[in-house]
Design a protein around this motif. Sequence first.
Motif, PDB file in Angstrom:
ATOM      1  N   GLU A 256       0.809  -1.224   0.000  1.00 53.82           N
ATOM      2  CA  GLU A 256       0.000   0.000   0.000  1.00 53.82           C
ATOM      3  C   GLU A 256       0.836   1.266   0.000  1.00 53.82           C
ATOM      4  O   GLU A 256       0.325   2.353  -0.243  1.00 53.82           O
ATOM      5  CB  GLU A 256      -0.959  -0.009   1.185  1.00 53.82           C
ATOM      6  CG  GLU A 256      -2.070  -0.995   0.923  1.00 53.82           C
ATOM      7  CD  GLU A 256      -3.017  -1.167   2.087  1.00 53.82           C
ATOM      8  OE1 GLU A 256      -3.049  -0.282   2.968  1.00 53.82           O
ATOM      9  OE2 GLU A 256      -3.706  -2.191   2.110  1.00 53.82           O
ATOM     10  N   ARG A 257       2.106   1.125   0.306  1.00 54.25           N
ATOM     11  CA  ARG A 257       2.965   2.313   0.282  1.00 54.25           C
ATOM     12  C   ARG A 257       3.775   2.417  -1.015  1.00 54.25           C
ATOM     13  O   ARG A 257       4.827   3.053  -1.061  1.00 54.25           O
ATOM     14  CB  ARG A 257       3.860   2.345   1.518  1.00 54.25           C
ATOM     15  CG  ARG A 257       3.004   2.689   2.771  1.00 54.25           C
ATOM     16  CD  ARG A 257       3.840   3.230   3.886  1.00 54.25           C
ATOM     17  NE  ARG A 257       4.694   2.180   4.447  1.00 54.25           N
ATOM     18  CZ  ARG A 257       5.671   2.410   5.324  1.00 54.25           C
ATOM     19  NH1 ARG A 257       5.944   3.638   5.730  1.00 54.25           N
ATOM     20  NH2 ARG A 257       6.385   1.411   5.789  1.00 54.25           N
ATOM     21  N   PHE A 258       3.277   1.751  -2.066  1.00 52.40           N
ATOM     22  CA  PHE A 258       3.851   1.916  -3.409  1.00 52.40           C
ATOM     23  C   PHE A 258       2.720   2.280  -4.367  1.00 52.40           C
ATOM     24  O   PHE A 258       1.706   1.581  -4.423  1.00 52.40           O
ATOM     25  CB  PHE A 258       4.544   0.638  -3.883  1.00 52.40           C
ATOM     26  CG  PHE A 258       5.875   0.427  -3.223  1.00 52.40           C
ATOM     27  CD1 PHE A 258       7.043   0.926  -3.794  1.00 52.40           C
ATOM     28  CD2 PHE A 258       5.962  -0.249  -2.010  1.00 52.40           C
ATOM     29  CE1 PHE A 258       8.273   0.750  -3.175  1.00 52.40           C
ATOM     30  CE2 PHE A 258       7.185  -0.429  -1.379  1.00 52.40           C
ATOM     31  CZ  PHE A 258       8.344   0.072  -1.959  1.00 52.40           C
ATOM     32  N   ALA A 259       2.912   3.365  -5.090  1.00 51.97           N
ATOM     33  CA  ALA A 259       1.867   3.818  -6.021  1.00 51.97           C
ATOM     34  C   ALA A 259       2.261   3.477  -7.448  1.00 51.97           C
ATOM     35  O   ALA A 259       3.431   3.569  -7.830  1.00 51.97           O
ATOM     36  CB  ALA A 259       1.682   5.330  -5.884  1.00 51.97           C
ATOM     37  N   VAL A 276       6.128   3.750  -7.224  1.00 50.39           N
ATOM     38  CA  VAL A 276       6.781   4.851  -6.521  1.00 50.39           C
ATOM     39  C   VAL A 276       6.555   4.706  -5.020  1.00 50.39           C
ATOM     40  O   VAL A 276       5.414   4.561  -4.560  1.00 50.39           O
ATOM     41  CB  VAL A 276       6.220   6.203  -7.014  1.00 50.39           C
ATOM     42  CG1 VAL A 276       6.878   7.361  -6.280  1.00 50.39           C
ATOM     43  CG2 VAL A 276       6.428   6.335  -8.518  1.00 50.39           C
ATOM     44  N   SER A 277       7.633   4.781  -4.275  1.00 51.28           N
ATOM     45  CA  SER A 277       7.538   4.657  -2.824  1.00 51.28           C
ATOM     46  C   SER A 277       6.915   5.915  -2.229  1.00 51.28           C
ATOM     47  O   SER A 277       7.338   7.028  -2.522  1.00 51.28           O
ATOM     48  CB  SER A 277       8.937   4.430  -2.234  1.00 51.28           C
ATOM     49  OG  SER A 277       8.841   4.360  -0.823  1.00 51.28           O
ATOM     50  N   LEU A 278       5.896   5.725  -1.384  1.00 48.04           N
ATOM     51  CA  LEU A 278       5.172   6.873  -0.816  1.00 48.04           C
ATOM     52  C   LEU A 278       5.801   7.362   0.485  1.00 48.04           C
ATOM     53  O   LEU A 278       5.334   8.343   1.065  1.00 48.04           O
ATOM     54  CB  LEU A 278       3.708   6.486  -0.580  1.00 48.04           C
ATOM     55  CG  LEU A 278       2.932   6.143  -1.858  1.00 48.04           C
ATOM     56  CD1 LEU A 278       1.522   5.656  -1.531  1.00 48.04           C
ATOM     57  CD2 LEU A 278       2.872   7.348  -2.806  1.00 48.04           C
ATOM     58  N   ALA A 279       6.847   6.676   0.948  1.00 45.61           N
ATOM     59  CA  ALA A 279       7.510   7.062   2.206  1.00 45.61           C
ATOM     60  C   ALA A 279       8.906   6.443   2.200  1.00 45.61           C
ATOM     61  O   ALA A 279       9.145   5.502   1.442  1.00 45.61           O
ATOM     62  CB  ALA A 279       6.710   6.509   3.390  1.00 45.61           C
ATOM     63  N   PRO A 280       9.808   6.965   3.028  1.00 40.51           N
ATOM     64  CA  PRO A 280      11.077   6.244   3.165  1.00 40.51           C
ATOM     65  C   PRO A 280      10.758   4.920   3.863  1.00 40.51           C
ATOM     66  O   PRO A 280      10.027   4.911   4.846  1.00 40.51           O
ATOM     67  CB  PRO A 280      11.926   7.150   4.067  1.00 40.51           C
ATOM     68  CG  PRO A 280      11.045   8.237   4.557  1.00 40.51           C
ATOM     69  CD  PRO A 280       9.703   8.123   3.911  1.00 40.51           C
ATOM     70  N   GLN A 281      11.226   3.836   3.340  1.00 33.83           N
ATOM     71  CA  GLN A 281      10.884   2.553   3.963  1.00 33.83           C
ATOM     72  C   GLN A 281      11.941   1.495   3.703  1.00 33.83           C
ATOM     73  O   GLN A 281      12.634   1.501   2.697  1.00 33.83           O
ATOM     74  CB  GLN A 281       9.505   2.072   3.505  1.00 33.83           C
ATOM     75  CG  GLN A 281       9.284   2.085   1.989  1.00 33.83           C
ATOM     76  CD  GLN A 281       7.847   1.711   1.608  1.00 33.83           C
ATOM     77  OE1 GLN A 281       7.219   0.859   2.235  1.00 33.83           O
ATOM     78  NE2 GLN A 281       7.321   2.340   0.568  1.00 33.83           N
TER      79      GLN A 281
END
Length: 343
Positions: A256-259, A276-281
């Motif tokens: 869910e944190r990849f768009a 696209v990564s929605l946060a540093p992870q």
Amino acid sequence: MSSGQDHRELPMRQRQPVTDPHAAQTSPEQFASDVQYYLTLNPRQLPSRYFYDALGSALFEAICRLPWYRVTRAELRLLEAHGREIFERAGRPTRLVELGSGSGDKLATLVESGRSGAGPLDLHLIDVSPSALVVSSRALSALNDVDVDVRIVTHEASYEAGLLEATREAWGAGPTLVLFLGSNIGNFDRPGAEAFLRGIRARLARGAAFLIGADLVKGERELLLAYDDPLGVTAAFNRNLLARINRELGGDFDIERFAHRAVWNREESRVEMHLVSLAPQRVRVPAAEIDFTIEEHESIWTESSYKYQPDDIVRTLQQTGFECVRQWIDAGDGFALTLVKAV
Ligand code: TRP
């Protein structure tokens, strides 16, 4: 299949698809090592052939039905309208080899609309997806009910390995037509496409026919809708690659944190697909021995779909050992089918 059995002796209805045990399958080890290699490149990437596990193949079939993805329907219309001429001009082939056969719909349409006259047809289906091979060989077997005598051989393999198997001497020497449809050529970059076409040419006898389907350059809005649809099916298809890595390689991608993002790169004439990564992870994939941090906005590049001009396709084929026989264009949806012969 190396038994040399003559399947033509079997009554048609009893004929079962044959699976080629020599074709190189994509192993879990190969998947793990590709994931390790491509995910640590800069920019990060993943090879698109891994989209097609059972769920990915089903999602792709759904994409082909989306009103915004017009490639499949445009190609089916051309195959249906010109099937007869394709068979004639290809030299009445008795062996059809499809690279990346997917659902088998396109091949079935071509055979149904184009085949005339008697005599058995050998159909070789090459695909990396075992679930697609099951579905397509079943669908194509139904051709036997409409009076086409087909023998089906499936190859769970990459294009090259599958073609090598399908064109081995033992499989008979009838005139051959190789099909490379669905604009899959667009998934190679330009040098990659040329190298791939040269590789195909090298496997063919002089005079063998090759039919290639390619999506054409068109307006940006139309192109982006085809790869980023309002129902989110293409997004699901793209993100399933991460889900597959989690399932098969024990990865911990937070899906869910990849768009999903589609971008039209005009200079390169390609639609790019990214996650696209929605946060540093942090991401760990134990079976691929990787553990890294991905930045916010950093992307994993999963696919490119190059778009062609009609003469581009002809020129590229001429430069790679083929001569043009005919090209058919669907101007409305911007799609071209090009028939060539090996010279
Ligand atoms: N060969 C198809 C194409 O490039 C594959 C495809 C369609 C695809 N939609 C996609 C690949 C979305 C990745 C993401 O048109």
